[in-house]
Write a protein that holds these residues in place. Structure first.
Motif, PDB file in Angstrom:
ATOM      1  N   THR A  36       0.838  -1.187  -0.211  1.00 40.71           N
ATOM      2  CA  THR A  36       0.025  -0.088   0.023  1.00 40.71           C
ATOM      3  C   THR A  36       0.772   1.329   0.000  1.00 40.71           C
ATOM      4  N   ALA A  37       1.665   1.359   0.956  1.00 39.16           N
ATOM      5  CA  ALA A  37       2.681   2.473   0.945  1.00 39.16           C
ATOM      6  C   ALA A  37       3.397   2.673  -0.419  1.00 39.16           C
ATOM      7  N   LYS A  38       3.755   1.601  -1.020  1.00 38.39           N
ATOM      8  CA  LYS A  38       4.763   1.513  -2.202  1.00 38.39           C
ATOM      9  C   LYS A  38       3.760   2.333  -3.267  1.00 38.39           C
ATOM     10  N   ILE A  39       2.448   1.961  -3.244  1.00 42.48           N
ATOM     11  CA  ILE A  39       1.805   2.375  -4.576  1.00 42.48           C
ATOM     12  C   ILE A  39       1.487   4.018  -4.311  1.00 42.48           C
ATOM     13  N   ALA A  40       1.322   4.213  -2.777  1.00 41.87           N
ATOM     14  CA  ALA A  40       1.124   5.754  -2.487  1.00 41.87           C
ATOM     15  C   ALA A  40       2.381   6.536  -2.913  1.00 41.87           C
ATOM     16  N   ALA A  41       3.565   6.023  -2.642  1.00 42.51           N
ATOM     17  CA  ALA A  41       4.907   6.825  -2.910  1.00 42.51           C
ATOM     18  C   ALA A  41       4.863   6.779  -4.320  1.00 42.51           C
ATOM     19  N   GLU A  42       4.818   5.915  -4.999  1.00 39.12           N
ATOM     20  CA  GLU A  42       5.071   6.015  -6.459  1.00 39.12           C
ATOM     21  C   GLU A  42       4.228   7.026  -7.215  1.00 39.12           C
ATOM     22  N   ALA A  43       2.954   7.144  -6.708  1.00 36.85           N
ATOM     23  CA  ALA A  43       2.204   8.079  -7.334  1.00 36.85           C
ATOM     24  C   ALA A  43       2.510   9.626  -6.934  1.00 36.85           C
ATOM     25  N   LYS A  44       3.374   9.645  -6.087  1.00 36.37           N
ATOM     26  CA  LYS A  44       3.972  10.937  -5.576  1.00 36.37           C
ATOM     27  C   LYS A  44       4.882  11.435  -6.550  1.00 36.37           C
ATOM     28  N   ILE A  45       5.764  10.470  -7.232  1.00 33.23           N
ATOM     29  CA  ILE A  45       6.881  10.914  -8.303  1.00 33.23           C
ATOM     30  C   ILE A  45       6.199  11.294  -9.556  1.00 33.23           C
ATOM     31  N   THR A  46       6.315  12.449 -10.000  1.00 37.26           N
ATOM     32  CA  THR A  46       5.630  13.061 -10.997  1.00 37.26           C
ATOM     33  C   THR A  46       6.839  13.396 -12.171  1.00 37.26           C
ATOM     34  N   ALA A  47       8.217  13.445 -11.676  1.00 38.07           N
ATOM     35  CA  ALA A  47       9.093  14.037 -12.814  1.00 38.07           C
ATOM     36  C   ALA A  47       9.520  12.767 -13.609  1.00 38.07           C
TER      37      ALA A  47
END
Lengths: 56, 315, 300, 352
Positions: free
Chosen positions: D197-208
């Protein structure tokens, strides 16, 4: 030059500038003797001396 | 500031259209907040790339060294002084240049802002003297004068000393600044304290040479630290080698440095190596009444002999 | 030792112990002989003998490889091996006095101790050259690995593996030719076709060619075909002008074999500086075919 | 593999248990930024950071490192014969390395650990180290790991993945080395469920992003000869900031230094940005212009390396070079230009 060396923490007596012509042998001897006496008086320098490299 | 940008574009376009220059050197918008990238423009239709704001701290004179073409160059006060030095030192010819003067009110120190906000800087805007910074921690407003690069806050040559075009009327020069407070503070220390002070100051140096390479004065084909026959300085992280590099580099700038701040700005680990060059600037001013790059007619302090030289040994 | 290191005095057992052979450690050697090779005294051949006899076995090399000559307190320098794998009991290097290490080396004496690290790099493709005609084109002091190659090919055990062997070798003047005694001996043999040349000479007794290497190659070298390979080693300018000549003679780009030089430090593909494109000159080279070189940035 | 839960209230005690068997290294705040250093007894790593100023590559590849020692005193039996410098290769644990930096070490390993040669200094330190990675849940705006073959929870090159769950950490062992380390903690086992769950949330934060999809198929010489390099390289100062801060740059120089009758052979980081990096003894420099040096750096990372190893680009998206370049040369911009050209260069080949 002397000013910056001093600012960085070098003893001012360790550096001396003199204008000596190649013909002025007696002046050269006199100046060198003066400087050696001065430097001997303050003892060996501990700064700006590279010892074995401080690395990993 | 946007008027500066418009005016720079207008002048650049005219110079290129009239074929008075082959390229115009200025800044373009960077990919991150508070970062602009030095760039060149060769075609009149490309001038819209050029921008100007308070993040143009890199010294553009650095990009003139040994160039042969006719160049238009955007120059604030310090850049113009380094252009003068470049001309005096035969690194570029006056006839090659069309200098687009920018009266400067100082450049922002990104590190000062970064240190006083929460999280990283996301966006920055500038209106009047106010800098609005958006970060993860919210929005914060700064008075520009409080977040200037230290060299800008004590700058007394904000207007270009040499120019062919001006993007605006000159700004008022600062008069009541204490230019050498930091140097005086060091001079007041004991020998021991001074040694310790510089030991700490230079400790983070990674010898990337960004300071040297950002400096318009450092154009030697082979720098003394790179020389191998003979090798003057060791290449390791040994503190003595690091100190030798900074100390000697400062000397090579004696009587030439304009305190443009490019060295400190470029340093990835935030070392204020300007303290060394500033000491020499102060000496040049006090001993010889000399400030570098103010006009094309006088030779640099360490380039001439005068009978009233303050050093005893030389008489 | 940092304070932190000193503080953690607990005895810690290593996770695994894998003794890795250290490729940066040179084999200690003694200078056994020094020969001045050229009239300007800038070229000297050094003969080294391994201090530990077992190291000679470990240093098994092929003609075309190089080694790092290693002087404690001064540094290292990559040099082509001039001796040949068929010569036993010593290794030889011919060294031009140019930089810090080579200048120091030129001042060393017989009996001095130094190091040799290698053998390094690839070598001329001897297996591929079996049953083929071989043309060797060399200039100046780059003739070292070519000498190694010629001695190797002329060795009684090897000579029958190759068809015709031709050599074009040039130097500025007769006094600058390397290995003169050997050149003259080869000149007299009928199983190798020698074309020695000099750029110019005042010597009325000079009985060989006068002219630069590329035109002499054009006049004297055999035509290329599917069974012929050319090995070229020399200064960049010679390589540049020899290339079209070899093309004209009918040598394919993958039949022209070059030995490149670049600034090197580690010699084992680690330090990164000799890279050209994806290749590392020290490890993937120094020997490349012209066809390979053409597919790579010319950064050498 | 083993997964454990460590309450933050137990964090320092847990570290002390690990310290019994390992020398500990971790991020520590120095003035305004973090850097990796050895942790002294009782010291905890400061895990409230985005990423360190310099990459942790120096943990296995110090900027200056003694390789060999020797004596020049002819009275000594082994004078002028270099010996491998003694080093401490006892077990180490790096606590809090970011997944991008761990993956970078795994990429660099391909250079130092080859079939033909092994770099003993790099490898011995690498093998002695257990990497406890701290999953990244608040990436920088300049982080582009997810498009650089990496990610905020990437496991490559790590032995343990540590995930911050507010009042506790979940630690997941990824290798035997990692399991061994977790066994020292004595903490209780849990499940890895929260990590996903944490992984999916973190990956979504990376926009560059970095665009690289056409680089592999692109024609190398077409990219090399392209006209884009003058514009890209113009601002470059040829300083070593990008290469020194980069976790995947490994070039070094070898130097001898002598102190009276004793000497060392050492290596120091070097940079393809420096003119003397490639200069021959004759003075000839194959990369004698700023353009050629900048091109070398980007071509190496984005094309030569891709072709040589077929393991993607030599970049993990940590964004340090973007953040620290004094003149804002941005690898994402350069890669986008190369990538675009790469698609054209490939089309040209197809069409012919």
């Amino acid at each position: 030059m002397k000013n910056l060396l001093v600012t960085m923490g070098i003893d001012p007596d360790r550096l001396h500038f003199s204008w000596i012509s190649s013909a002025e042998s007696t002046k050269f001897v006199k100046v060198v003797n003066e400087i050696t006496a001065k430097v001997k008086a303050i003892g060996p320098n501990q700064r700006f001396v590279k010892k074995e490299a401080k690395v990993a | 500031m946007s008027t500066y940008t418009d005016k720079i574009r207008e002048i650049a376009q005219r110079l290129l259209k009239e074929c008075r220059v082959e390229m115009v050197i200025g800044f373009r918008q960077g990919s991150m907040p508070m970062m602009n990238e030095p760039c060149f423009v060769r075609k009149p239709e490309e001038v819209d790339r050029l921008v100007w704001d308070s993040n143009c701290g890199i010294n553009l004179a650095n990009y003139l060294t040994n160039r042969k073409e006719k160049i238009g160059i955007v120059a604030k006060g310090c850049d113009s002084r380094n252009i003068v030095t470049h001309i005096l030192e035969n690194k570029v010819k006056r006839e090659q240049l069309v200098i687009i003067g920018v009266p400067c009110q100082g450049m922002i120190d990104k590190r000062k802002i970064a240190a006083s906000i929460q999280g990283e800087i996301l966006a920055v805007s500038e209106t009047g003297g106010q800098i609005k910074v958006k970060s993860a921690g919210g929005e914060k407003s700064f008075n520009k004068n409080e977040v200037l690069q230290q060299n800008c806050s004590v700058c007394v040559h904000r207007n270009p000393v040499i120019h062919d075009e001006m993007v605006a009327a000159p700004v008022a020069e600062q008069t009541d600044v204490d230019q050498y407070a930091d140097v005086n503070a060091i001079e007041a220390m004991s020998t021991e304290e001074r040694w310790e002070f510089f030991e700490k100051l230079l400790a983070p140096c990674i010898r990337c040479y960004a300071c040297r390479n950002a400096c318009p004065l450092c154009y030697c084909p082979t720098c003394f630290v790179d020389e191998s026959k003979p090798q003057w300085v060791g290449k390791s992280q040994d503190p003595m080698d690091v100190r030798t590099f900074h100390f000697l580099r400062a000397f090579h700038c004696a009587g030439r440095c304009t305190d443009c701040g490019a060295c400190e700005r470029a340093c990835p680990v935030g070392i204020n190596m300007r303290l060394l060059t500033k000491k020499l600037n102060k000496d040049c001013l006090e001993l010889y009444g000399w400030q570098a790059g103010l006009n094309l007619d006088s030779r640099p302090a360490l380039d001439v002999y005068k009978a009233n030289d303050p050093e005893d040994f030389i008489h | 030792m940092s304070a932190a290191q000193a503080a953690s005095s607990v005895v810690k057992t290593p996770l695994r112990e894998e003794p890795v052979e250290n490729p940066y450690l040179p084999y200690p050697v003694r200078i056994d002989d020094i020969t001045v090779e050229s009239e300007d005294r800038n070229l000297k051949t050094f003969k080294f003998v391994f201090l530990n006899p077992d190291d000679e076995r470990k240093f098994a090399y092929n003609a075309g490889q190089f080694a790092e000559l290693s002087i404690a307190g001064v540094g290292e320098i990559p040099i082509g091996i001039a001796s040949s794998p068929v010569e036993k009991g010593f290794i030889k290097f011919t060294i031009n006095k140019a930089g810090v290490v080579t200048t120091h080396l030129h001042n060393m004496k017989v009996g001095d101790i130094m190091g040799v690290r290698g053998p390094l790099g690839n070598w001329y493709p001897w297996e591929m050259l079996e049953g083929k005609n071989v043309l060797i084109v060399g200039g100046g002091f780059a003739f070292t690995t070519l000498r190694s190659s010629i001695i190797y090919m002329l060795d009684p055990a090897n000579r029958k593996k190759f068809k015709n062997i031709s050599v074009v070798y040039g130097a500025r003047s007769p006094g600058m030719l390397l290995y003169k005694d050997e050149l003259i001996a080869w000149e007299k043999r009928d199983d190798i076709h020698m074309n020695i040349t000099v750029d110019s000479t005042n010597d009325p007794g000079w009985k060989y060619n006068v002219g630069f290497v590329p035109p002499i190659t054009e006049q004297k070298a055999p035509q290329g075909d599917a069974d012929s390979y050319a090995i070229v080693c020399g200064p960049p300018i010679m390589i540049k002008f020899t290339q079209p000549v070899l093309e004209k003679l009918g040598y394919d780009h993958d039949h022209i074999i070059l030995s490149l030089e670049n600034r090197m430090k580690c010699g084992i593909g680690m330090c990164g500086r000799c890279g050209i494109g994806r290749e590392l000159v020290c490890k993937d080279g120094p020997v490349f075919t012209l066809a390979q070189v053409n597919r790579t940035p010319k950064e050498y | 593999m083993k997964v454990i839960k460590i309450d933050k209230s137990q964090w320092s005690q847990t570290l002390e248990k690990i310290r019994g068997a390992y020398r500990l290294f971790g991020p520590v705040k120095e003035k305004t930024f973090h850097n990796f250093t050895e942790l002294s007894d009782g010291q905890s790593p400061d895990l409230a950071f985005q990423n360190t100023r310099l990459s942790p590559k120096s943990l296995v590849f110090p900027q200056s490192e003694v390789m060999l020692n020797y004596s020049l005193d002819e009275a000594d039996a082994d004078h002028h014969v270099p010996k491998e410098a003694p080093k401490d290769y006892s077990p180490r644990a790096v606590i809090g390395i970011r997944p991008c930096d761990a993956k970078a070490l795994a990429l660099v390993k391909m250079n130092f650990d080859t079939d033909q040669y092994k770099d003993p200094y790099w490898l011995n330190l690498y093998n002695a180290t257990t990497f406890v990675g701290l999953a990244c849940d608040a990436p920088c705006g300049t982080c582009f790991c997810t498009t650089a073959g990496c990610g905020p929870f990437s496991e490559e090159g790590l032995d343990v993945l540590l995930v911050d769950q507010n009042d506790h950490y979940v630690a997941k062992a990824l290798t035997d080395k990692g399991t061994q380390l977790l066994q020292k903690t004595g903490s209780k086992e849990t499940t890895a469920a929260a990590i996903e769950t944490a992984k999916i949330a973190a990956e979504a934060k990376i926009t560059a992003k970095i665009e690289t999809d056409n680089l592999r198929g692109a024609d190398m010489m077409a990219l090399y000869k392209a006209g884009l390099w003058e514009d890209i390289s113009f601002a470059c100062l040829n300083c070593g900031t990008c290469t020194f801060s980069c976790p995947t740059c490994w070039c070094f120089d070898i130097q001898d230094e002598v102190y009276r009758k004793k000497g060392v052979r050492m290596r120091n980081w070097d940079s393809c940005m420096f003119p003397i990096f490639s200069v021959h003894t004759t003075g000839h420099n194959p990369r004698d212009s700023k353009l050629s040096r900048v091109r070398q750096r980007f071509m190496h990372k984005l094309k030569y390396f891709v072709d040589k190893y077929d393991k993607g680009i030599m970049c993990v998206g940590c964004g340090r070079c973007v953040r620290q370049c004094p003149v804002n040369i941005d690898i994402r911009k350069v890669s986008a230009l190369m990538n675009q050209l790469g698609s054209e260069a490939r089309c040209a080949v197809k069409g012919s």
